[in-house]
Design a protein around this motif. Structure first.
Motif, mmCIF file in Angstrom:
data_model
loop_
_atom_site.group_PDB
_atom_site.id
_atom_site.type_symbol
_atom_site.label_atom_id
_atom_site.label_comp_id
_atom_site.label_asym_id
_atom_site.label_seq_id
_atom_site.Cartn_x
_atom_site.Cartn_y
_atom_site.Cartn_z
ATOM 1 N N LEU A 1 0.827 -1.219 0.000
ATOM 2 C CA LEU A 1 0.000 0.000 0.000
ATOM 3 C C LEU A 1 0.855 1.260 0.000
ATOM 4 C CD1 LEU A 1 -2.928 -0.686 2.510
ATOM 5 C CD2 LEU A 1 -3.153 0.098 0.150
ATOM 6 N N THR A 2 1.894 1.254 0.808
ATOM 7 C CA THR A 2 2.760 2.435 0.895
ATOM 8 C C THR A 2 3.419 2.714 -0.453
ATOM 9 O OG1 THR A 2 3.204 1.974 3.228
ATOM 10 C CG2 THR A 2 4.724 3.474 2.112
ATOM 11 N N MET A 3 3.981 1.672 -1.051
ATOM 12 C CA MET A 3 4.690 1.869 -2.319
ATOM 13 C C MET A 3 3.729 2.141 -3.477
ATOM 14 S SD MET A 3 7.997 -0.589 -2.138
ATOM 15 C CE MET A 3 7.720 -1.834 -0.915
ATOM 16 N N ALA A 4 2.562 1.513 -3.459
ATOM 17 C CA ALA A 4 1.582 1.755 -4.533
ATOM 18 C C ALA A 4 1.074 3.194 -4.506
ATOM 19 C CB ALA A 4 0.412 0.779 -4.408
ATOM 20 N N LEU A 5 1.020 3.762 -3.316
ATOM 21 C CA LEU A 5 0.551 5.148 -3.156
ATOM 22 C C LEU A 5 1.733 6.083 -2.851
ATOM 23 C CD1 LEU A 5 -2.648 4.343 -1.063
ATOM 24 C CD2 LEU A 5 -2.515 4.885 -3.507
ATOM 25 N N ALA A 6 2.874 5.781 -3.455
ATOM 26 C CA ALA A 6 4.118 6.501 -3.167
ATOM 27 C C ALA A 6 4.006 8.025 -3.214
ATOM 28 C CB ALA A 6 5.230 6.025 -4.103
ATOM 29 N N ILE B 1 1.874 10.027 -2.206
ATOM 30 C CA ILE B 1 1.335 10.605 -0.964
ATOM 31 C C ILE B 1 1.886 9.921 0.285
ATOM 32 C CG2 ILE B 1 -0.781 11.444 -2.050
ATOM 33 C CD1 ILE B 1 -2.249 9.028 -0.758
ATOM 34 N N SER B 2 2.769 8.921 0.110
ATOM 35 C CA SER B 2 3.260 8.130 1.235
ATOM 36 C C SER B 2 4.584 8.601 1.812
ATOM 37 C CB SER B 2 3.422 6.665 0.818
ATOM 38 O OG SER B 2 2.181 6.092 0.494
ATOM 39 N N TYR B 3 5.309 9.418 1.075
ATOM 40 C CA TYR B 3 6.650 9.818 1.507
ATOM 41 C C TYR B 3 6.763 11.332 1.568
ATOM 42 C CZ TYR B 3 7.665 4.962 0.333
ATOM 43 O OH TYR B 3 7.651 3.598 0.275
ATOM 44 N N GLY B 4 7.765 11.788 2.324
ATOM 45 C CA GLY B 4 8.017 13.218 2.437
ATOM 46 C C GLY B 4 7.482 13.782 3.734
ATOM 47 N N PRO B 5 7.689 15.077 3.943
ATOM 48 C CA PRO B 5 7.262 15.695 5.201
ATOM 49 C C PRO B 5 5.749 15.649 5.427
ATOM 50 C CG PRO B 5 8.825 17.095 4.054
ATOM 51 C CD PRO B 5 8.460 15.995 3.116
ATOM 52 N N LEU B 6 4.977 15.993 4.402
ATOM 53 C CA LEU B 6 3.516 15.932 4.547
ATOM 54 C C LEU B 6 3.053 14.675 3.831
ATOM 55 C CD1 LEU B 6 1.016 17.175 5.697
ATOM 56 C CD2 LEU B 6 0.824 18.616 3.683
ATOM 57 N N GLN B 7 3.000 13.591 4.587
ATOM 58 C CA GLN B 7 2.647 12.302 4.013
ATOM 59 C C GLN B 7 1.289 11.852 4.514
ATOM 60 O OE1 GLN B 7 5.078 9.163 6.556
ATOM 61 N NE2 GLN B 7 6.464 10.661 5.660
ATOM 62 N N PHE B 8 0.574 11.219 3.619
ATOM 63 C CA PHE B 8 -0.731 10.655 3.962
ATOM 64 C C PHE B 8 -0.623 9.165 3.656
ATOM 65 C CE2 PHE B 8 -5.272 9.743 3.438
ATOM 66 C CZ PHE B 8 -5.794 10.438 4.509
ATOM 67 N N ARG B 9 0.059 8.444 4.561
ATOM 68 C CA ARG B 9 0.332 7.024 4.380
ATOM 69 C C ARG B 9 -0.905 6.223 4.741
ATOM 70 N NH1 ARG B 9 6.249 4.356 5.805
ATOM 71 N NH2 ARG B 9 7.191 5.805 4.366
ATOM 72 N N VAL B 10 -1.696 5.895 3.748
ATOM 73 C CA VAL B 10 -2.934 5.142 3.955
ATOM 74 C C VAL B 10 -2.645 3.838 4.699
ATOM 75 C CG1 VAL B 10 -4.844 3.984 2.772
ATOM 76 C CG2 VAL B 10 -4.021 6.202 1.943
ATOM 77 N N SER B 11 -1.498 3.243 4.438
ATOM 78 C CA SER B 11 -1.103 1.989 5.084
ATOM 79 C C SER B 11 -1.019 2.116 6.602
ATOM 80 C CB SER B 11 0.239 1.520 4.535
ATOM 81 O OG SER B 11 1.212 2.544 4.676
ATOM 82 N N ALA C 1 8.936 -0.791 3.025
ATOM 83 C CA ALA C 1 8.413 0.398 2.342
ATOM 84 C C ALA C 1 9.422 1.543 2.366
ATOM 85 C CB ALA C 1 7.097 0.845 2.987
ATOM 86 N N ASN C 2 10.157 1.667 3.463
ATOM 87 C CA ASN C 2 11.116 2.759 3.598
ATOM 88 C C ASN C 2 12.407 2.534 2.816
ATOM 89 O OD1 ASN C 2 9.362 4.241 5.107
ATOM 90 N ND2 ASN C 2 10.259 3.718 7.077
ATOM 91 N N LEU C 3 12.560 1.370 2.213
ATOM 92 C CA LEU C 3 13.729 1.121 1.360
ATOM 93 C C LEU C 3 13.761 2.074 0.170
ATOM 94 C CD1 LEU C 3 13.879 -2.793 1.317
ATOM 95 C CD2 LEU C 3 15.478 -1.235 2.461
ATOM 96 N N VAL C 4 12.599 2.567 -0.243
ATOM 97 C CA VAL C 4 12.545 3.491 -1.382
ATOM 98 C C VAL C 4 12.341 4.940 -0.945
ATOM 99 C CG1 VAL C 4 11.754 1.712 -2.989
ATOM 100 C CG2 VAL C 4 10.073 3.103 -1.783
ATOM 101 N N SER C 5 12.423 5.190 0.335
ATOM 102 C CA SER C 5 12.264 6.551 0.862
ATOM 103 C C SER C 5 13.477 7.408 0.508
ATOM 104 C CB SER C 5 12.109 6.495 2.384
ATOM 105 O OG SER C 5 12.231 7.777 2.950
ATOM 106 N N ALA C 6 13.236 8.648 0.150
ATOM 107 C CA ALA C 6 14.320 9.586 -0.141
ATOM 108 C C ALA C 6 15.137 9.908 1.112
ATOM 109 C CB ALA C 6 13.752 10.865 -0.734
ATOM 110 N N ALA C 7 14.592 9.632 2.279
ATOM 111 C CA ALA C 7 15.297 9.903 3.532
ATOM 112 C C ALA C 7 16.323 8.822 3.858
ATOM 113 C CB ALA C 7 14.304 10.067 4.677
ATOM 114 N N GLY C 8 16.390 7.773 3.045
ATOM 115 C CA GLY C 8 17.448 6.778 3.148
ATOM 116 C C GLY C 8 17.444 5.930 4.399
ATOM 117 N N ILE C 9 18.667 5.574 4.805
ATOM 118 C CA ILE C 9 18.856 4.642 5.914
ATOM 119 C C ILE C 9 18.254 5.155 7.218
ATOM 120 C CG2 ILE C 9 21.162 5.505 6.525
ATOM 121 C CD1 ILE C 9 20.108 1.800 6.563
ATOM 122 N N LEU C 10 18.273 6.467 7.409
ATOM 123 C CA LEU C 10 17.673 7.014 8.633
ATOM 124 C C LEU C 10 16.192 6.660 8.719
ATOM 125 C CD1 LEU C 10 19.298 10.561 8.826
ATOM 126 C CD2 LEU C 10 19.757 8.597 10.304
#
Length: 174
Positions: A21-26, A28-38, A62-71
């Motif tokens: 769900l997180t990756m399919a709705l990428a 809106i799922s990532y970044g500072p203002l995120q609406f992670r339906v998952s 899901a966070n493997l593809v986050s721009a925020a990386g390993i953190l």
């Protein structure tokens, strides 16, 4: 808590659903203002505490593809685990509306604080303890998105699911 193969499989399916769900709705799922339906799945530990581990691993994937990386992989996932553990504790302590409201606040609080700090560091390179304004902005944005998900999707599900025979039967078996 005793884990059997059914609980392990259930937690794995929940984790996979969270990641998908997180990756399919990428967008809106990532970044500072995120609406992670998952994140609405974070209500499940209220009824089935062992699902917190599935949600933790699903968030990690899901966070493997986050721009925020390993953190984000490490701390974003830990935020979900802590929030879900608190949701589970709320479920063990009561089943009324106050308990459900408190449970829905747990992901808002923990993700706001931990993911807010993580994004402050990952995006700006600033220390959230020294740059309180930047941290407050990121934490507020994350918490706002989380608030929307938990109270628009999560809380109605917490009220609806226990009224459904398939759900009560499933919880009784687990």
């Amino acid at each position: 808590m005793k884990i059997n193969i059914n609980k392990l499989a259930t937690a794995a399916v929940i984790g996979a659903l969270y990641a998908a769900l997180t990756m399919a709705l990428a967008p809106i799922s990532y970044g500072p203002l995120q609406f992670r339906v998952s994140e609405a799945l974070c209500i499940l530990p209220y009824f089935l505490p062992y699902t917190a581990w599935g949600l933790f691993f699903g968030c990690m994937v899901a966070n493997l593809v986050s721009a925020a990386g390993i953190l984000d992989i490490v701390f974003g996932s830990l935020a979900t685990l802590v929030a879900c553990a608190c949701v589970g504790l709320c479920g063990m302590r009561g089943s009324g509306i106050k308990s459900k409201l408190l449970a829905c606040l747990m992901p808002v609080i923990w993700n706001g604080l931990i993911v807010g700090a993580t994004l402050t560091i990952a995006i700006t390179g600033l220390n959230p303890l020294r740059e309180v304004g930047a941290f407050a902005l990121f934490a507020g944005e994350v918490a706002l998105g989380e608030l929307g998900v938990m109270f628009v999707i999560g809380l109605p599900l917490m009220i609806y699911l226990p009224k459904q025979k398939f759900f009560t039967d499933f919880v009784a078996r687990h």
